[in-house]
Design a protein around this motif. Structure first.
Motif, PDB file in Angstrom:
ATOM      1  N   ARG A 168       0.790  -1.162   0.016  1.00  0.00           N
ATOM      2  CA  ARG A 168       0.087  -0.045  -0.055  1.00  0.00           C
ATOM      3  C   ARG A 168       0.784   1.441  -0.245  1.00  0.00           C
ATOM      4  O   ARG A 168       2.224   1.277   0.103  1.00  0.00           O
ATOM      5  N   ARG A 170       2.828   4.812  -1.125  1.00  0.00           N
ATOM      6  CA  ARG A 170       3.958   5.149  -2.170  1.00  0.00           C
ATOM      7  C   ARG A 170       4.371   4.186  -2.938  1.00  0.00           C
ATOM      8  O   ARG A 170       4.392   4.278  -4.251  1.00  0.00           O
ATOM      9  N   LEU A 173       2.006   3.102  -5.608  1.00  0.00           N
ATOM     10  CA  LEU A 173       1.707   3.841  -6.700  1.00  0.00           C
ATOM     11  C   LEU A 173       2.790   3.883  -7.565  1.00  0.00           C
ATOM     12  O   LEU A 173       2.773   3.990  -8.606  1.00  0.00           O
ATOM     13  N   ALA A 249      -3.795   7.411  -5.583  1.00  0.00           N
ATOM     14  CA  ALA A 249      -4.112   7.020  -4.131  1.00  0.00           C
ATOM     15  C   ALA A 249      -5.485   7.360  -3.798  1.00  0.00           C
ATOM     16  O   ALA A 249      -6.125   6.410  -3.190  1.00  0.00           O
TER      17      ALA A 249
END
Length: 275
Positions: A168, A170, A173, A249
């Motif tokens: 999950r 950063r 992403l 996010a």
């Protein structure tokens, strides 16, 4: 006795029937894209003729994937409705940038949706989104089933990325952005393979030569991609990365909340009171 339902935001797991359907679709797609490379010089190129057959095979198999996942994972009508909503949003996003240096915002939505929904629903979502966008923009033609397959693979790949229920923040992403960049080029390359074999009048150094050795044609194909589509694919990749890192996010959070409400991977348990 009281019932209680616990819901998870994990992607939908693939059962054996869904895996079999996806493997069959992918095998048909590989043959559909690649057969001209192995065909003889006198065989003729008939992508315009084989497209209806490909489309006719693709639709029931997509339905089969959805039915198999509903049977294996116990999904309800809300999950299928969510699939339709996401496909409609993706179809509406596509015309916003198409035709301008490859800036197509729908690709970023497909990456995030595939990550949340998993590879099976991701493949169906990508294919249905491309079908809906073709109807919306009038882009119906022999290329459409090939676009559906390519977008299905693009979205499915996001669902196959590692640690969907653990990674999950950063790090996730950055992984999705990197995948989006690579997959944007891969999508363009796969679609080039369709167009390259039927476009006449190219320079001899990049033209497709039916019946030539596979290695020689692949060298010409790489030259064709470099000469015709690198800039377009770069625009698609950059936009996908930028949107993933800036609004990814928030969208991931919203998609995961929606999957819980849609009963994705819902597990039903019962509490028996002590006597």
């Amino acid at each position: 006795m009281s019932g209680r339902t616990g819901r998870s935001a994990r992607p939908v797991r693939l059962g054996p029937r869904a895996v079999a359907a996806l493997v069959l679709i992918s095998a048909i797609g590989v043959v559909a894209f690649g057969w001209p490379l192995l065909a003889g010089a006198d065989s003729g190129l008939a992508h315009a003729q084989d497209a209806p057959w490909l489309f006719a095979a693709l639709l029931p198999l997509l339905v089969g994937v959805v039915v198999a996942m509903i049977a294996d994972a116990g999904l309800d009508a809300k999950a299928v409705a969510m699939l339709g909503v996401l496909a409609a949003v993706g179809a509406a996003l596509r015309p916003l940038g198409a035709g301008t240096a490859g800036l197509e915002p729908m690709f970023f939505l497909m990456v995030l949706s595939g990550r949340v929904l998993g590879p099976g629903f991701g493949f169906v979502l990508g294919s249905v989104t491309m079908f809906a966008s073709a109807l919306l923009t009038g882009g119906v033609g022999p290329w459409m089933p090939f676009q559906m397959l390519s977008m299905g693979w693009f979205t499915m790949g996001a669902g196959l990325l590692p640690a969907p229920d653990r990674l999950r923040g950063r790090a996730e992403l950055l992984m999705l952005a990197a995948y989006g960049a690579v997959a944007a080029f891969a999508y363009g390359t796969i679609m080039n393979l369709y167009g390259w074999t039927i476009v006449p009048g190219l320079g001899s150094g990049i033209s497709f030569h039916p019946g030539d050795p596979l290695g020689d044609n692949l060298v010409r194909f790489l030259a064709y991609c470099t000469a015709t589509s690198v800039g377009w694919d770069l625009g698609r990749a950059v936009l996908t990365v930028v949107l993933t890192l800036t609004v990814g996010a928030a969208l991931l959070k919203a998609l995961r909340r929606a999957t819980r409400r849609a009963a994705f991977e819902a597990q039903v348990t019962f509490d028996v009171p002590a006597e």
